[in-house]
Design an enzyme around this catalytic site. Structure first.
Site, PDB file in Angstrom:
ATOM      1  N   TRP A  42       0.295  20.432 -51.222  1.00 29.79           N
ATOM      2  CA  TRP A  42       1.126  19.562 -52.063  1.00 29.79           C
ATOM      3  C   TRP A  42       2.616  19.854 -51.895  1.00 29.79           C
ATOM      4  O   TRP A  42       3.448  19.017 -52.165  1.00 29.79           O
ATOM      5  CB  TRP A  42       0.731  19.650 -53.535  1.00 29.79           C
ATOM      6  CG  TRP A  42       0.742  21.022 -54.133  1.00 29.79           C
ATOM      7  CD1 TRP A  42      -0.337  21.838 -54.330  1.00 29.79           C
ATOM      8  CD2 TRP A  42       1.878  21.741 -54.621  1.00 29.79           C
ATOM      9  NE1 TRP A  42       0.061  23.023 -54.899  1.00 29.79           N
ATOM     10  CE2 TRP A  42       1.419  22.988 -55.092  1.00 29.79           C
ATOM     11  CE3 TRP A  42       3.238  21.468 -54.714  1.00 29.79           C
ATOM     12  CZ2 TRP A  42       2.266  23.954 -55.640  1.00 29.79           C
ATOM     13  CZ3 TRP A  42       4.085  22.419 -55.255  1.00 29.79           C
ATOM     14  CH2 TRP A  42       3.591  23.645 -55.711  1.00 29.79           C
ATOM     15  N   CYS A  43       2.977  21.040 -51.413  1.00 29.50           N
ATOM     16  CA  CYS A  43       4.373  21.440 -51.288  1.00 29.50           C
ATOM     17  C   CYS A  43       4.917  21.068 -49.897  1.00 29.50           C
ATOM     18  O   CYS A  43       4.364  21.496 -48.879  1.00 29.50           O
ATOM     19  CB  CYS A  43       4.494  22.945 -51.511  1.00 29.50           C
ATOM     20  SG  CYS A  43       6.148  23.590 -51.243  1.00 29.50           S
ATOM     21  N   PRO A  44       6.020  20.297 -49.835  1.00 26.47           N
ATOM     22  CA  PRO A  44       6.580  19.933 -48.528  1.00 26.47           C
ATOM     23  C   PRO A  44       7.072  21.135 -47.722  1.00 26.47           C
ATOM     24  O   PRO A  44       7.008  21.120 -46.491  1.00 26.47           O
ATOM     25  CB  PRO A  44       7.728  18.974 -48.872  1.00 26.47           C
ATOM     26  CG  PRO A  44       7.996  19.149 -50.324  1.00 26.47           C
ATOM     27  CD  PRO A  44       6.764  19.708 -50.949  1.00 26.47           C
TER      28      PRO A  44
END
Length: 133
Positions: A42-44
């Site tokens: 979910w974290c870029p």
């Protein structure tokens, strides 16, 4: 490939199972968990860091690294998250280097977030001589 994706993390760094007679480092790469809908973290920042991490640790001569998922966004943001409280991880991704120093397992280096994308910093953390030499 020295990347371990099913590593059972102990309660703390001091409990890591590093051989007593070895100066070999062990790495833990803390990542945002994969989103069940997309299959990607979910974290870029984690999505950007995974390719360089996978490349750096895929060589047969690379040290072992455990890829650890820290949870979905709400779980990660909880101040009581075990990775925050027991492992001192406050950003993802975080790559930590552990070694046995004077008989005890200690963290001897780390890179966080965009530092992992700096190929020189990443190579230096992985290849530098052991702290106990």
């Amino acid at each position: 490939m020295p990347i371990v994706t099913d590593y059972k993390l102990p309660k703390s760094a001091e409990d890591l199972d590093l051989p007593a007679d070895s100066n070999s480092p062990f790495f833990i790469s803390f990542h945002a968990s994969r989103d069940p809908k997309t299959g990607t973290p979910w974290c870029p920042d984690v999505r950007a860091a995974l390719p360089p991490l996978e490349t750096a640790f895929s060589a047969d001569t690379a040290p072992r690294v455990a890829f650890i998922e820290v949870g979905q966004r709400p779980e990660w943001k909880d101040p009581k998250n075990v990775y925050r409280t027991k492992w001192n991880v406050h950003s993802t991704p975080t790559l930590a280097r552990y070694e046995r120093v004077d008989g005890k397992v200690k963290e001897v280096g780390r890179l966080e977030e965009a530092e992992i994308l700096d190929s020189k910093k990443l190579k230096d953390l992985i290849t530098r001589p052991s702290a106990s030499l």
